[in-house]
Design a protein around this motif. Structure first.
Motif, PDB file in Angstrom:
ATOM      1  N   VAL A  64       8.777   1.038  -3.974  1.00 49.01           N
ATOM      2  CA  VAL A  64       8.857   2.359  -3.352  1.00 49.01           C
ATOM      3  C   VAL A  64      10.004   3.155  -3.956  1.00 49.01           C
ATOM      4  N   GLU A 124      11.920   1.339   3.980  1.00 48.82           N
ATOM      5  CA  GLU A 124      11.370   2.056   2.815  1.00 48.82           C
ATOM      6  C   GLU A 124      12.369   2.997   2.157  1.00 48.82           C
ATOM      7  N   ARG A 132      -0.894   3.664  -4.246  1.00 47.91           N
ATOM      8  CA  ARG A 132      -1.895   3.476  -3.192  1.00 47.91           C
ATOM      9  C   ARG A 132      -3.217   3.138  -3.858  1.00 47.91           C
ATOM     10  N   GLN A 171       4.742   5.740  -3.733  1.00 50.21           N
ATOM     11  CA  GLN A 171       4.279   4.378  -3.978  1.00 50.21           C
ATOM     12  C   GLN A 171       2.846   4.394  -4.477  1.00 50.21           C
ATOM     13  N   THR A 204      12.255  -3.441   0.991  1.00 49.64           N
ATOM     14  CA  THR A 204      10.792  -3.367   1.009  1.00 49.64           C
ATOM     15  C   THR A 204      10.195  -4.765   0.946  1.00 49.64           C
ATOM     16  N   GLU A 250       5.797  -4.369  -2.266  1.00 47.67           N
ATOM     17  CA  GLU A 250       5.984  -2.921  -2.150  1.00 47.67           C
ATOM     18  C   GLU A 250       7.005  -2.462  -3.180  1.00 47.67           C
TER      19      GLU A 250
END
Lengths: 177, 177
Positions: B140, B94, B62, B60, B134, B138
């Motif tokens: 992912v 996730e 960051r 993911q 998610t 998010e």
């Protein structure tokens, strides 16, 4: 605009050792989101191995944990300081040892979801006695354990510091490969 | 007064996911010092191992690292949530996997000098397919690697997340004992 582009950065707190920003970024679905980020700069830690194969640790009071914790020597980079120079400096300041050999081991983000801090780990060996000289508000004890003793302390909870857990287990891994 | 007693705690910042305190504590030499501390609460992460012995990771974006990073599934505890429940929840959210077996692995302070966050790591196995869901912000991706491939990625810098480094190396250590 590219996904995850930074649209706006707003400083919301400036403290003694950190600043906090609220950053607006573009998501892949075109929406915007705000991420709170702690800015702290870089750090270095060192895994020093003595002539008997023991790792040299420091024990000190850590206020966030409300405990005396066992850790690898470490500290924040001074302004403009290279990570290796920081590792050498912290090693001598905290343990009194000078490294004849020091080499990069790996890098990590201790708290990648929140903080921009990067920590550079080094392996130090060929140690000789120098002079311990901690900061006036640092009270540090030096302790030595074998890598296997340290691993046992990770799994029974006596070692709780992330960089120390990662460093000790990395050292055990490369030694067994 | 005992050394390291807390004399005064002053909240200096209240953000979205953290608060910052300036805490005055008593040093062993009788002097006082101020420590800046980030308060964040607890977190859980999980090392899920599939039937082929591969570890299941998430990738993911960051923002603190400005990068797409490979990590173990993890997240902050909800109010009143137990660490194991959080680990199970984050695993399914996730990766879409449900753990038939989950057990405590070790605990760590990711940033012990600054932040009170404690991270509880769990080992998960006997996995079956559930439903990935998610958060709306998010995005992912799920990736699987053998423990040895993951270790190589730690030392070449492709894995940079502290909890992931510690978790992967801990798993390799217990597997080789």
């Amino acid at each position: 605009m590219e996904p995850y582009s930074l649209i706006e950065s707003k400083e919301t707190y400036r403290g003694k050792i950190i600043t906090v920003n609220m950053d607006t970024i573009m998501l892949p679905n075109g929406e915007r989101t705000v991420r709170e980020i702690v800015r702290r700069g870089g750090a270095a830690a060192v895994l020093p191995v003595d002539a008997n194969g023991n790792i040299i640790f420091v024990r000190q009071y850590r206020h966030p944990a409300r405990a005396f914790t066992l850790e690898l020597p470490a500290g924040m980079l001074d302004e403009g300081e290279e990570p290796e120079a920081c590792a050498r400096r912290e090693l001598e300041e905290e343990t009194g040892m000078v490294a004849g050999e020091i080499r990069p081991f790996f890098k990590m983000y201790p708290t990648i979801g929140l903080c921009d801090e990067t920590l550079h780990l080094f392996l130090a060996s060929d140690l000789r006695q120098g002079t311990q000289h901690t900061d006036p508000d640092e009270f540090v004890e030096v302790e030595r354990y074998s890598p296997e003793e340290a691993a046992a302390m990770i799994f029974d909870g006596r070692i709780m510091d992330g960089k120390t857990i990662a460093g000790v287990l990395a050292y055990l891994y490369i030694g067994r490969k």
